[in-house]
Scaffold this active site. Structure first.
Site, PDB file in Angstrom:
ATOM      1  N   HIS A  43      -4.722  -5.429  -1.713  1.00 56.88           N
ATOM      2  CA  HIS A  43      -5.629  -5.213  -0.959  1.00 56.88           C
ATOM      3  C   HIS A  43      -6.518  -5.942  -0.751  1.00 56.88           C
ATOM      4  O   HIS A  43      -8.142  -5.626   0.286  1.00 56.88           O
ATOM      5  CB  HIS A  43      -6.038  -3.455  -1.049  1.00 56.88           C
ATOM      6  N   SER A  71       1.139  -1.584  -0.070  1.00 55.69           N
ATOM      7  CA  SER A  71       0.060  -0.048   0.130  1.00 55.69           C
ATOM      8  C   SER A  71       0.905   1.069   0.091  1.00 55.69           C
ATOM      9  O   SER A  71       1.715   1.741  -1.183  1.00 55.69           O
ATOM     10  CB  SER A  71      -0.917   0.202   0.929  1.00 55.69           C
ATOM     11  N   GLU A  94      -1.409  -3.171  -8.509  1.00 52.75           N
ATOM     12  CA  GLU A  94      -2.719  -2.807  -7.312  1.00 52.75           C
ATOM     13  C   GLU A  94      -2.978  -1.898  -6.516  1.00 52.75           C
ATOM     14  O   GLU A  94      -2.315  -0.634  -6.926  1.00 52.75           O
ATOM     15  CB  GLU A  94      -2.399  -3.972  -6.012  1.00 52.75           C
TER      16      GLU A  94
END
Length: 314
Positions: free
Chosen positions: A280, A118, A215
């Site tokens: 995630h 992230s 992602e």
């Protein structure tokens, strides 16, 4: 310039001391402690750094001050008793503290295991470009998938202790978006963070020879289009050998996300894999960054895979 393999750290063994840091957003104690218990169950000795539970009062999306977060990371890395640094969570804030880290001291201390994803993408890029160290795009100690999903846990555990057993990665649903086979050096992470890094000291001059893994979460399809278009217009994807896509949790109906990926990435003329199984989503496989790997996207609709040519850790 062509991407080259980065220096890999040593694997962990029972009893290894692991520092836990919060370089970005705050993590509640009731989420962190179960994660520490999982690490203890693996025979590790997790040590939360001093500012890991901090919350900055006026900017409560940050885990304390930028200086405190940078100090925790630097102190953990330069402590010879610490063999790994695992992030507690992502959120936002790594871009604010990355320039405050003493990267010369980090390089001198040598490679260590570093795990996160992230917002931690900003630090993965910094470790690669400023220190030359391979890292792990993997689950963090205070995140839901790590706390609840056995496959996520096992992927990280095996990577840390038995990396040769998890060289081939990919969930059952992984398929070719653009078929083909490519070899390159893995890099990437959260795609919005890669776009946010353009124009900073950690912007890559070239993607040549790289296998990009991307992602994201809670980015609408039009926003993903803008992010990918920015990377394309900036030349940040020029020369990339292939692309592996992970999860897009909260980004809208997947058929719309898929259309964006096909439109923006298909023109690169390289193999593209979808739904490899990292990021995630409910299951997040641990992906080594900075290692030579092969991306296999079969044209016959068979399972797609990413295979590291060397174990993630020595």
């Amino acid at each position: 310039m062509t991407l080259a393999p980065l220096t890999r750290p040593a694997r962990l063994r029972t009893g290894a001391r692991v520092a836990v840091v919060s370089p970005s957003g705050p993590v509640p104690a009731d989420r962190l402690e179960p994660g520490l218990d999982i690490l203890r169950g693996w025979g590790l000795d997790p040590v939360p750094m001093p500012h890991v539970l901090d919350v900055r009062r006026e900017l409560d999306y940050l885990a304390g001050t930028d200086e405190g977060r940078a100090r925790d990371l630097g102190d953990a890395w330069c402590d010879p008793s610490v063999e790994a640094v695992i992030c507690a969570r992502g959120g936002y804030g790594a871009h604010r503290m990355v320039d405050l880290v003493d990267w010369a001291a980090v390089r001198q201390a040598g490679p260590k295991v570093f795990v996160g994803y992230s917002d931690i993408t900003a630090l993965h890029e910094a470790f690669a470009l400023r220190a030359g160290f391979a890292t792990l795009h993997g689950p963090m100690a205070g995140t839901e998938a790590f706390l609840k999903d056995p496959r996520t846990q096992e992927s990280l555990r095996a990577t840390l202790f038995e990396p040769e057993t998890v060289r081939t990665l990919g969930l059952e649903d992984a398929r070719a978006l653009v078929p083909g086979r490519a070899r390159g050096i893995t890099y990437g992470g959260c795609v919005s963070l890669l776009a946010a890094g353009l124009g900073t000291p950690d912007a890559r001059a070239s993607a040549r020879g790289g296998l990009l893994v991307i992602e994201d979460t809670t980015e609408d399809p039009y926003s993903l289009d803008r992010i990918l278009t920015q990377l394309l217009r900036a030349g940040a994807l020029d020369g990339v050998a292939g692309v592996a896509c992970g999860s897009w949790a909260g980004c809208g109906p997947y058929e719309k996300v898929r259309a964006v990926l096909a439109d923006r990435l298909g023109a690169l003329g390289v193999p593209v894999v979808e739904e490899l199984g990292f990021g995630h989503g409910p299951t997040g496989l641990t992906i080594p960054l900075g290692v030579p790997a092969v991306l296999d996207a079969p044209a016959d609709g068979g399972p797609a895979t990413l295979t590291a040519e060397v174990p993630a850790l020595l």
